[in-house]
Design a protein around this motif. Structure first.
Motif, PDB file in Angstrom:
ATOM      1  N   ILE A  59       0.841  -1.204   0.000  1.00 62.06           N
ATOM      2  CA  ILE A  59       0.000   0.000   0.000  1.00 62.06           C
ATOM      3  C   ILE A  59       0.873   1.250   0.000  1.00 62.06           C
ATOM      4  O   ILE A  59       0.603   2.207  -0.730  1.00 62.06           O
ATOM      5  CB  ILE A  59      -0.980  -0.012   1.198  1.00 62.06           C
ATOM      6  N   LYS A  60       1.941   1.243   0.791  1.00 62.36           N
ATOM      7  CA  LYS A  60       2.841   2.405   0.809  1.00 62.36           C
ATOM      8  C   LYS A  60       3.526   2.592  -0.539  1.00 62.36           C
ATOM      9  O   LYS A  60       3.702   3.714  -1.002  1.00 62.36           O
ATOM     10  CB  LYS A  60       3.872   2.263   1.929  1.00 62.36           C
ATOM     11  N   ALA A  61       3.900   1.491  -1.193  1.00 62.45           N
ATOM     12  CA  ALA A  61       4.520   1.588  -2.520  1.00 62.45           C
ATOM     13  C   ALA A  61       3.526   2.133  -3.545  1.00 62.45           C
ATOM     14  O   ALA A  61       3.879   2.989  -4.368  1.00 62.45           O
ATOM     15  CB  ALA A  61       5.035   0.224  -2.955  1.00 62.45           C
ATOM     16  N   LEU A  62       2.291   1.678  -3.488  1.00 61.82           N
ATOM     17  CA  LEU A  62       1.260   2.182  -4.392  1.00 61.82           C
ATOM     18  C   LEU A  62       0.976   3.655  -4.121  1.00 61.82           C
ATOM     19  O   LEU A  62       0.780   4.440  -5.049  1.00 61.82           O
ATOM     20  CB  LEU A  62      -0.024   1.361  -4.267  1.00 61.82           C
ATOM     21  N   ALA A  63       0.991   4.052  -2.859  1.00 62.66           N
ATOM     22  CA  ALA A  63       0.778   5.467  -2.507  1.00 62.66           C
ATOM     23  C   ALA A  63       1.867   6.329  -3.126  1.00 62.66           C
ATOM     24  O   ALA A  63       1.583   7.427  -3.631  1.00 62.66           O
ATOM     25  CB  ALA A  63       0.753   5.641  -0.992  1.00 62.66           C
TER      26      ALA A  63
END
Length: 107
Positions: A59-63
């Motif tokens: 999720i952090k990478a996608l953000a």
């Protein structure tokens, strides 16, 4: 891991992964939701992305990808990505390109 700890279950799979909350994929049903919010933000608009079937690291990478694509700031916490401003169209475009089933939520 102590001797005798169960590491595999036919119902739950690999239990070693379940011990690390960063690697646990969220179990979601339905499409990824993208919503514009203003409530509780002193009139400022934010785009939120939720119902993602990803773990915290993903999720952090996608953000990061979404923030870079939209050219804005934001955050990722508790399974929700928040971007500053109304960027629903760009977010939907990026998520669909990555193969997610995406729906606009709210009004």
């Amino acid at each position: 891991m102590a001797k005798g700890d169960m590491v595999w279950s036919s119902r739950d799979g690999d239990l070693r992964k379940a011990r690390d909350p960063k690697t646990v994929t969220r179990q979601t049903t339905g499409a990824v939701k993208v919503r514009r919010e203003t409530a509780g933000r002193k009139g400022k608009t934010a785009t939120t992305v939720f119902n993602l079937p990803l773990n915290d690291i993903e999720i952090k990478a996608l953000a990061q990808v979404l923030k870079k694509r939209c050219g804005v700031g934001g955050s990722a916490k508790d399974g929700v990505i928040e971007l500053q401003g109304d960027h629903r169209d760009a977010v939907v475009e990026v998520l669909k390109a990555q193969g997610y089933d995406v729906k606009l939520a709210g009004g």
